[in-house]
Design an enzyme around this catalytic site. Structure first.
Site, mmCIF file in Angstrom:
data_model
loop_
_atom_site.group_PDB
_atom_site.id
_atom_site.type_symbol
_atom_site.label_atom_id
_atom_site.label_comp_id
_atom_site.label_asym_id
_atom_site.label_seq_id
_atom_site.Cartn_x
_atom_site.Cartn_y
_atom_site.Cartn_z
ATOM 1 N N PRO A 17 0.753 -1.184 0.012
ATOM 2 C CA PRO A 17 0.001 0.003 -0.027
ATOM 3 C C PRO A 17 1.030 0.847 -0.069
ATOM 4 O O PRO A 17 1.589 1.616 0.950
ATOM 5 C CB PRO A 17 -0.433 -0.111 1.366
ATOM 6 C CG PRO A 17 -0.281 -1.024 2.311
ATOM 7 C CD PRO A 17 0.994 -1.971 0.751
ATOM 8 N N ALA A 19 -0.420 5.215 0.089
ATOM 9 C CA ALA A 19 -1.450 5.795 0.002
ATOM 10 C C ALA A 19 -0.896 7.231 -1.123
ATOM 11 O O ALA A 19 0.022 7.910 -1.426
ATOM 12 C CB ALA A 19 -1.120 6.783 0.836
ATOM 13 N N GLN A 72 -6.471 -2.167 4.431
ATOM 14 C CA GLN A 72 -5.292 -1.742 5.123
ATOM 15 C C GLN A 72 -6.147 -1.206 6.157
ATOM 16 O O GLN A 72 -6.423 0.247 5.299
ATOM 17 C CB GLN A 72 -4.608 -1.308 4.462
ATOM 18 C CG GLN A 72 -2.933 -1.609 5.870
ATOM 19 C CD GLN A 72 -1.927 -0.481 5.174
ATOM 20 O OE1 GLN A 72 -2.038 0.440 5.350
ATOM 21 N NE2 GLN A 72 -1.534 -1.562 5.866
ATOM 22 N N CYS A 102 2.922 3.475 10.023
ATOM 23 C CA CYS A 102 2.907 4.792 9.471
ATOM 24 C C CYS A 102 3.081 5.501 10.455
ATOM 25 O O CYS A 102 3.101 5.481 11.607
ATOM 26 C CB CYS A 102 1.042 4.866 9.150
ATOM 27 S SG CYS A 102 1.490 7.030 8.287
ATOM 28 N N LYS A 147 0.972 -5.471 9.598
ATOM 29 C CA LYS A 147 2.412 -4.892 8.800
ATOM 30 C C LYS A 147 2.913 -3.506 9.591
ATOM 31 O O LYS A 147 1.860 -2.300 10.026
ATOM 32 C CB LYS A 147 2.087 -3.915 7.430
ATOM 33 C CG LYS A 147 2.538 -3.809 6.255
ATOM 34 C CD LYS A 147 2.775 -2.868 4.882
ATOM 35 C CE LYS A 147 3.877 -2.872 4.077
ATOM 36 N NZ LYS A 147 3.972 -0.770 4.913
ATOM 37 N N ASN A 209 10.045 -6.800 3.135
ATOM 38 C CA ASN A 209 9.796 -5.433 2.558
ATOM 39 C C ASN A 209 10.747 -4.490 3.085
ATOM 40 O O ASN A 209 11.626 -3.665 4.015
ATOM 41 C CB ASN A 209 8.047 -4.701 2.806
ATOM 42 C CG ASN A 209 8.185 -3.253 2.476
ATOM 43 O OD1 ASN A 209 7.947 -2.533 3.587
ATOM 44 N ND2 ASN A 209 8.102 -2.700 1.074
ATOM 45 N N GLY A 210 11.270 -3.817 1.785
ATOM 46 C CA GLY A 210 11.793 -2.516 1.569
ATOM 47 C C GLY A 210 13.298 -2.889 1.109
ATOM 48 O O GLY A 210 13.821 -3.705 0.862
ATOM 49 N N GLY A 233 6.863 -1.750 -2.617
ATOM 50 C CA GLY A 233 6.620 -0.449 -2.650
ATOM 51 C C GLY A 233 7.041 0.061 -4.289
ATOM 52 O O GLY A 233 6.489 0.214 -5.242
ATOM 53 N N ARG A 234 8.014 1.667 -3.938
ATOM 54 C CA ARG A 234 7.727 2.281 -4.713
ATOM 55 C C ARG A 234 8.461 1.941 -6.006
ATOM 56 O O ARG A 234 9.118 2.060 -7.031
ATOM 57 C CB ARG A 234 9.337 3.012 -4.256
ATOM 58 C CG ARG A 234 8.379 4.062 -3.238
ATOM 59 C CD ARG A 234 9.549 4.911 -2.120
ATOM 60 N NE ARG A 234 9.747 3.786 -1.258
ATOM 61 C CZ ARG A 234 10.952 4.098 -0.080
ATOM 62 N NH1 ARG A 234 11.577 5.102 -0.369
ATOM 63 N NH2 ARG A 234 11.608 2.983 0.808
HETATM 64 C C1 LIG Z 1 4.063 8.089 -0.392
HETATM 65 C C2 LIG Z 1 4.342 6.594 0.736
HETATM 66 C C3 LIG Z 1 3.193 6.342 1.406
HETATM 67 C C4 LIG Z 1 2.849 5.005 1.710
HETATM 68 N N1 LIG Z 1 1.440 5.077 2.177
HETATM 69 C C5 LIG Z 1 1.486 3.528 2.728
HETATM 70 C C6 LIG Z 1 0.608 2.944 3.742
HETATM 71 O O1 LIG Z 1 -0.694 3.463 3.221
HETATM 72 N N2 LIG Z 1 0.376 1.863 3.907
HETATM 73 C C7 LIG Z 1 1.148 1.673 4.461
HETATM 74 O O2 LIG Z 1 1.004 0.176 5.489
HETATM 75 N N3 LIG Z 1 2.027 1.371 4.131
HETATM 76 C C8 LIG Z 1 2.503 2.778 3.021
HETATM 77 N N4 LIG Z 1 3.829 3.334 3.328
HETATM 78 C C9 LIG Z 1 5.141 2.763 2.986
HETATM 79 C C10 LIG Z 1 5.464 1.044 2.231
HETATM 80 O O3 LIG Z 1 3.980 0.187 1.861
HETATM 81 C C11 LIG Z 1 6.739 0.132 2.187
HETATM 82 O O4 LIG Z 1 6.408 -0.342 3.572
HETATM 83 C C12 LIG Z 1 7.870 1.488 2.189
HETATM 84 O O5 LIG Z 1 7.778 2.208 1.008
HETATM 85 C C13 LIG Z 1 8.990 0.609 1.839
HETATM 86 O O6 LIG Z 1 9.011 -0.910 1.457
HETATM 87 P P1 LIG Z 1 9.599 0.431 -0.553
HETATM 88 O O7 LIG Z 1 11.157 0.096 -0.050
HETATM 89 O O8 LIG Z 1 9.644 -1.273 -1.361
HETATM 90 O O9 LIG Z 1 9.071 1.113 -1.312
HETATM 91 C C14 LIG Z 1 4.364 4.465 1.830
HETATM 92 C C15 LIG Z 1 5.227 4.504 1.868
HETATM 93 C C16 LIG Z 1 5.364 5.444 0.124
HETATM 94 C C17 LIG Z 1 6.294 5.827 0.203
#
Ligand SMILES: Cc1cc2nc3c(=O)[nH]c(=O)nc-3n(C[C@H](O)[C@H](O)[C@H](O)COP(=O)(O)O)c2cc1C
Length: 351
Positions: A17, A19, A72, A102, A147, A209-210, A233-234
């Site tokens: 997720p 946001a 979520q 969060c 999470k 994750n990460g 995620g990203r």
């Molecule tokens: C802009 C933004 C919004 C996010 N919104 C959520 C969210 O709504 N719920 C959640 O559990 N994690 C949220 N995350 C965290 C991501 O789900 C993820 O855990 C985090 O980006 C690390 O993973 P990545 O390195 O693959 O991006 C958000 C991350 C970013 C950058």
């Protein structure tokens, strides 16, 4: 490939997720690329759901092309999370995820998110209430997951014990984002500590994750930590086809990217952008919202497309979705002449 309670996922790869980004249109786009085992809504406020807030109901929207979909929820022990979870089940959720990570002030100062890592006893009580309500409401059909981050800061590495305690309460999987709350989204994710959470739980799957930004990273994360699944995620914002590539590599048991693993052409990427615009047209609350979303997304897509400044400019200045489609169609024509007819996989265009 990955079982969470009674839910069987076709692949162990999950879209995170994010946001403002992982809305219904984007979730469908990623699923169409292939390899996605599960995708979830962005975090939803339990009170806003039950009050019928229009914006929150939009965020909770799902459909048959977005299945299986997790929803979520965030909140604290004082919030109606059990009731919101039941609402989510009635509105298409195949899994309920509790946000315990969060770091944003609006959420973590009073409502929940990472705040839940600071008072594990009350987090357990809250979780118990949600698990109990979901069990009754769904007849054990819908799993509840959490999470979390590693902890608030380095002095408070709570994830291993919390994950183990939540397992005993009935949580059926835990996703661990390998950062501390105080890091927000910067610095490196600590995969070794994710491995410590894997070692701490009994039999439920841990999803790592990460920093998974290349398909190979998903395999590395599983190998290094022993986690059962990977959440991206990203990396998916830049390359929504990363799940398909990683899954192909998993099936091949490959330790490097073999030639047979699909590598999208420039034409493919342009067609995917057009598909994203189509999905936004279909699923956004209004044209302004869709335009705004695509303007922000083109920067992510452009990272793998070489010099496309005129396309970025055309997307940025388009005042209607039709103008955006015209702009991307022009680039599709250019790409066809340049690269030969390698388009989207047929399944992607089937809706
Ligand atoms: C802009 C933004 C919004 C996010 N919104 C959520 C969210 O709504 N719920 C959640 O559990 N994690 C949220 N995350 C965290 C991501 O789900 C993820 O855990 C985090 O980006 C690390 O993973 P990545 O390195 O693959 O991006 C958000 C991350 C970013 C950058």
């Amino acid at each position: 490939m990955l079982r969470i309670g009674s839910l069987s996922l076709e692949t162990p790869l999950l879209l995170a997720p994010i946001a403002g980004h992982c809305d219904l249109a984007f979730r469908i786009l990623c699923r169409e690329q292939g390899g996605v085992g599960l995708a979830s809504t962005d975090l939803l406020n339990s009170r806003a759901i039950l009050n019928g807030s229009a914006r929150t109901l939009e965020l909770a929207a799902t459909n048959d092309f977005d299945s299986p979909c997790g929803m979520q929820l965030y909140g604290n022990d004082q919030d109606p999370l059990p009731e919101a979870a039941c609402w989510a089940i009635d509105h298409g959720a195949k899994l309920i995820d509790i946000n315990m990570g969060c770091p944003v002030d609006k959420v973590a100062k009073k409502h929940g998110g990472s705040l839940l890592l600071r008072d594990c006893a009350s987090t357990q009580r809250l979780t118990e209430r949600i698990v109990e309500a979901v069990r009754k409401h769904s007849g054990d059909r819908v799993p509840v997951t959490a999470k979390m981050r590693l902890g608030w800061d380095r002095e408070h590495f709570v994830a291993p014990k919390l994950a183990r305690d939540l397992e005993q309460i009935g949580i059926q999987a835990v996703t661990v984002h390998g950062r501390w709350t105080v890091q927000f989204f910067s610095g490196k994710a600590d995969w070794d500590r994710i491995g410590e959470v894997v070692a701490a739980v009994g039999s439920i799957p841990v999803i790592g994750n990460g920093d998974v930004t290349e398909p190979q990273h998903a395999l590395d994360l599983m190998r290094i930590t022993g986690c059962a699944g990977v959440m991206v995620g990203r990396g998916a914002l830049r390359t929504p086809w990363i799940f398909r590539q990683a899954f192909e590599m998993m099936k091949l048991g490959s330790s490097s990217t073999p030639d047979s693993v699909f590598e999208p052409s420039f034409l493919y990427k342009c067609q995917m952008i057009r598909r994203h615009i189509e999905l936004l047209t279909e699923h956004s609350p209004c044209e302004r919202h869709a335009l705004h979303t695509m303007r922000s997304r083109i920067a992510w897509y452009s990272k793998t497309m070489g010099p496309i400044k005129p396309l970025k400019e055309a997307i940025r200045t388009a005042t209607t979705l039709t103008e955006m489609v015209v702009a991307i169609e022009e680039w599709i024509e250019i790409a066809k002449n340049r690269a030969g007819p390698l388009g989207l996989p047929e399944a992607s265009m089937s809706q």
